[in-house]
Design an enzyme around this catalytic site. Structure first.
Site, PDB file in Angstrom:
ATOM      1  N   GLU A  18       0.819  -1.219   0.000  1.00 15.40           N
ATOM      2  CA  GLU A  18       0.000   0.000   0.000  1.00 15.40           C
ATOM      3  C   GLU A  18       0.844   1.257   0.000  1.00 15.40           C
ATOM      4  OE1 GLU A  18      -0.612  -2.617   1.941  1.00 15.40           O
ATOM      5  OE2 GLU A  18      -2.666  -3.234   1.501  1.00 15.40           O
ATOM      6  N   HIS A  69     -10.095  -4.841  11.028  1.00 14.57           N
ATOM      7  CA  HIS A  69     -10.907  -4.753   9.808  1.00 14.57           C
ATOM      8  C   HIS A  69     -12.197  -3.975  10.057  1.00 14.57           C
ATOM      9  CE1 HIS A  69      -8.195  -7.674   8.081  1.00 14.57           C
ATOM     10  NE2 HIS A  69      -8.875  -7.712   6.956  1.00 14.57           N
TER      11      HIS A  69
HETATM   12  C1  LIG Z   1      -1.774  -4.422   4.808  1.00 11.32           C
HETATM   13  C2  LIG Z   1      -2.824  -5.314   4.239  1.00 11.32           C
HETATM   14  N1  LIG Z   1      -3.148  -5.205   2.934  1.00 11.32           N
HETATM   15  C3  LIG Z   1      -4.086  -5.999   2.393  1.00 11.32           C
HETATM   16  C4  LIG Z   1      -4.738  -6.927   3.162  1.00 11.32           C
HETATM   17  C5  LIG Z   1      -5.819  -7.804   2.548  1.00 11.32           C
HETATM   18  N2  LIG Z   1      -5.325  -9.167   2.417  1.00 11.32           N
HETATM   19  C6  LIG Z   1      -5.548 -10.077   3.369  1.00 11.32           C
HETATM   20  S1  LIG Z   1      -4.818 -11.524   3.039  1.00 11.32           S
HETATM   21  C7  LIG Z   1      -4.177 -10.951   1.596  1.00 11.32           C
HETATM   22  C8  LIG Z   1      -3.365 -11.848   0.740  1.00 11.32           C
HETATM   23  C9  LIG Z   1      -2.173 -12.340   1.457  1.00 11.32           C
HETATM   24  O1  LIG Z   1      -1.493 -13.248   0.666  1.00 11.32           O
HETATM   25  P1  LIG Z   1      -0.296 -14.077   1.256  1.00 11.32           P
HETATM   26  O2  LIG Z   1       0.612 -13.200   2.034  1.00 11.32           O
HETATM   27  O3  LIG Z   1       0.286 -14.858   0.160  1.00 11.32           O
HETATM   28  O4  LIG Z   1      -0.985 -15.044   2.316  1.00 11.32           O
HETATM   29  P2  LIG Z   1      -2.096 -16.155   2.097  1.00 11.32           P
HETATM   30  O5  LIG Z   1      -3.395 -15.472   2.297  1.00 11.32           O
HETATM   31  O6  LIG Z   1      -1.925 -16.727   0.744  1.00 11.32           O
HETATM   32  O7  LIG Z   1      -1.867 -17.146   3.172  1.00 11.32           O
HETATM   33  C10 LIG Z   1      -4.557  -9.632   1.382  1.00 11.32           C
HETATM   34  C11 LIG Z   1      -4.202  -8.840   0.205  1.00 11.32           C
HETATM   35  C12 LIG Z   1      -4.400  -6.995   4.525  1.00 11.32           C
HETATM   36  N3  LIG Z   1      -5.020  -7.849   5.349  1.00 11.32           N
HETATM   37  N4  LIG Z   1      -3.444  -6.201   5.040  1.00 11.32           N
END
Ligand SMILES: Cc1ncc(C[n+]2csc(CCOP(=O)(O)OP(=O)(O)O)c2C)c(N)n1
Ligand SMILES: [Mg+2]
Lengths: 326, 311
Positions: free
Chosen positions: A61, A130
């Site tokens: 972000e 959230h």
């Molecule tokens: C700072 C932030 N940006 C966006 C999100 C929304 N979000 C939650 S999980 C996720 C994907 C995360 O992917 P990864 O790190 O590969 O973990 P996975 O969910 O695949 O275990 C996103 C974009 C968030 N929770 N926090």
């Protein structure tokens, strides 16, 4: 012409308008292009406009908001999406030290015509990370425009105003409003940013609200009418530019003021409205200004606890009753 | 350790997630849930190398880590049901729960945010000479968050006893890793921090335990942090309501052939298979008992809502 759209569809329509009518717009954020957005706001846009106009970013972000600023300074008109307003905090430097300040610090030689779209507020079972309603942080920052649409029509009109604005604009939608439906004036001319609106006239008390709390305030006004209390509801719409004239004119009619928001009480934007009222409406006020807000606790996840935190119509009703002395 | 204990723990995690899905469908879980079906071998293999006092930090996809650290099943169900659980009293729910009693620093629903916090737990271990290590799990997508970069460099330059486990399931929510990074493996970044990095088969608890064990030993002897990238696949959506329209046809079916529990099942001779059947039955009973116990707990008292904002 007006179409009946859900709030989220109105957002989609405004973004379609932006990408269609302004070649300088680009849209980016997490899961916005190929997947069509976590809430469907950008559904179909990638197919229609392609990867040069709308693309997915990594979970970065701070990086992509800084990129939005640089692009805005040099000729593009970026619209960046923060998936949940809660994630704007990892990019706070961009809002507070970068995006908001460059125009002023350059003596007006740079501009930052960009939009940051986000959605905020609680939803059942969502945890503290959230559920934030961070509008006061943005409204506290000179240089940012801040709008919180409460209806599908405003989701459309205000987002278009934001895109057309040459100042940086934060548009904070409310996730809980996404399924709501209403008429959207799809052929209305693009309005400049700003302007509050009286959405229900009344004579005994003014209730100022924005975002999700507008419908709560309208709900409350309906219930109060049955008790013989006439509440005027003002949808503030924009915290910056702030249309306090509309609030003051209403208070001049009613003599009483209640401000309602979902964000925590202390330092919430309701405090600003109350302070302005104390300064500018002192002679008109017949009762102390009342605030309806979440108490100063992080949002708990359990619904029984959330119910004790999240302000609803009943809280507005109670505040109005106190204000009118019933 | 190893079979059949690993199988039991992985089966417990799987059963927990499946039961949770059913509870969600029945309306007993108010918030969204992020499940680790298919990724169980990572927490199970990694936690096998830890001892009491070692801290673990995870993400919203952290139920497996909680269970692998011995966090109480009933408490987990109750917390996610929004009940007055012994864990967090219903304040945290599925994506943000923690358990100091099991050295579980906890989950975090801000992507990447756990890594600096875990570095802090490693700093405490280093400065108090406790000999503990701090292990943190994140997803592949989190490697693109600024905080993670800052924390890794901090840990490296301070020689902190930190182990970063990256669970690479090739998706950030709905976006493929190829569109998120330009490296083939995320450990290619390890030399940039001056720390060791290893890629392992994240569906094999022994492979995970071997690589994490090496990183833990290195951390314990004061040689600083390491990165272990565990390759895996999500068998389910990013969150409970995810229709997964973005996943290519056949991908999930193929993943089901390679997932850790199926692998053990496939390799089992009849004697082991009978043992595994017995374990499955025990785990199912244990999980069901926990659901029943959780349901018996009250919802939190709204009068307590302002407690614990401050000490
Ligand atoms: C700072 C932030 N940006 C966006 C999100 C929304 N979000 C939650 S999980 C996720 C994907 C995360 O992917 P990864 O790190 O590969 O973990 P996975 O969910 O695949 O275990 C996103 C974009 C968030 N929770 N926090
Ligand atoms: Mg991932």
């Amino acid at each position: 012409m007006s179409e009946s759209l859900r709030y989220i569809q109105a957002v989609n329509a405004a973004l379609t308008w932006a990408l269609d009518t302004r070649e300088d717009t680009v849209y980016f954020g997490e899961d916005v292009a190929l997947p069509g957005g976590p809430f469907g706001a950008t559904k179909g846009l990638h197919k229609r406009f392609g990867s040069t106009r709308i693309f997915d970013t990594p979970i970065s972000e701070s990086g992509f908001l800084g990129m939005a600023l640089g692009a805005a300074m040099t000729g593009l008109r970026p619209i960046a999406e923060i998936m949940y307003a809660d994630f704007s905090f990892v990019a706070m430097d961009q809002f507070v030290n970068q995006i908001s300040t460059i125009r002023y610090a350059s003596n007006g030689r740079w501009r930052a015509p960009l939009v940051v779209r986000m959605q905020q507020g609680y939803s059942p079972g969502a945890c503290a990370q959230h559920s934030h309603s961070p509008e006061a942080y943005f409204a506290h920052t000179p240089g940012l425009r801040v709008g919180l649409p409460a209806t599908p029509d405003d989701a459309y009109q205000m987002l278009r105003s934001a895109v057309a604005s040459d100042d940086p604009v934060v548009i904070a939608e409310a996730r809980m409003l996404y399924p709501t439906r209403g008429p959207v004036r799809t052929d209305a001319p693009v309005e400049p940013v700003g302007g509050a609106r009286v959405v229900r006239p009344g004579t005994d008390v003014t209730v100022v609200a924005w975002s999700r709390m507008v419908s709560a305030a309208l709900d409350a006004a309906g219930r109060l009418a049955e008790e013989g209390i006439s509440a005027e509801v003002v949808d503030l719409r924009w915290l910056n530019p702030l249309d306090f004239d509309t609030v003051a004119a209403s208070v001049a009619r009613t003599g009483r003021l209640v401000v309602a928001h979902e964000a925590n009480l202390t330092g919430g934007f309701g405090a600003e409205i109350a302070a302005r009222a104390a300064t500018e409406c002192f002679a008109d006020l017949r009762a102390p200004v009342a605030r309806v807000a979440a108490p100063d606790v992080p949002m708990p996840a359990a619904p029984t606890l959330q119910a004790a935190v999240v302000p609803e119509a009943a809280d507005v009703v109670a505040a109005v009753r106190r204000t009118v002395g019933r | 350790m190893g079979l059949p204990d690993d199988y039991r723990l992985m089966a417990r995690i799987r059963r927990f997630e499946e039961r949770l899905t059913a509870l969600k469908d029945d309306g007993e879980i108010p918030g969204s849930i992020h499940l680790c079906n298919g990724q169980e071998a990572i927490p199970v293999g990694a936690c096998r190398t830890l001892r009491d006092g070692d801290h673990v930090t995870a993400t919203y996809r952290g139920h497996g880590w909680a269970l692998a650290r011995g966090v109480d099943l009933t408490g987990l169900f109750a917390e996610m049901m929004g009940r007055d659980s012994a864990l967090c009293g219903g304040r945290a729910a599925s994506p943000y729960l923690s358990d100091p009693g099991r050295w579980f620093v906890g989950e975090n629903s801000i992507v990447g945010a756990g890594v600096p916090v875990a570095a802090g737990a490693a700093l405490t271990a280093q400065r108090t000479g406790s000999g503990a290590v701090s292990l943190v799990s994140i997803g592949d997508g989190a490697m693109n968050q600024g905080n993670v970069h800052e924390a890794l460099n901090l840990a490296a330059v301070l020689d902190l006893p930190l182990v970063l486990v990256v669970e690479n399931n090739v998706y950030s929510e709905m976006s493929r890793i190829e569109d998120m990074v330009r490296v083939r493996q995320l450990t290619e970044r390890a030399p940039g921090y001056g720390v060791p990095g290893r890629v392992v088969d994240g569906n094999d608890p022994d492979a995970v335990a071997e690589a994490v064990g090496e990183a833990v030993a290195r951390a314990r002897e004061g040689s600083g942090p390491s990165i272990v990238e565990a390759m895996t696949e999500r068998l389910v959506g990013h969150y409970s309501g995810d229709a997964q329209h973005y996943r290519p046809a056949g991908e999930i079916a193929a993943a089901r052939e390679r997932e850790p529990l199926v692998r053990i099942r496939r390799a089992a001779d009849p004697a082991l298979a009978a043992q595994l059947d017995a374990i499955d039955a025990e785990v199912a009973a244990e999980v069901e008992a926990a659901v029943t116990a959780a349901r018996a707990l009250p919802f939190p008292d709204p009068a307590t809502v302002k407690e614990h904002v401050y000490v």
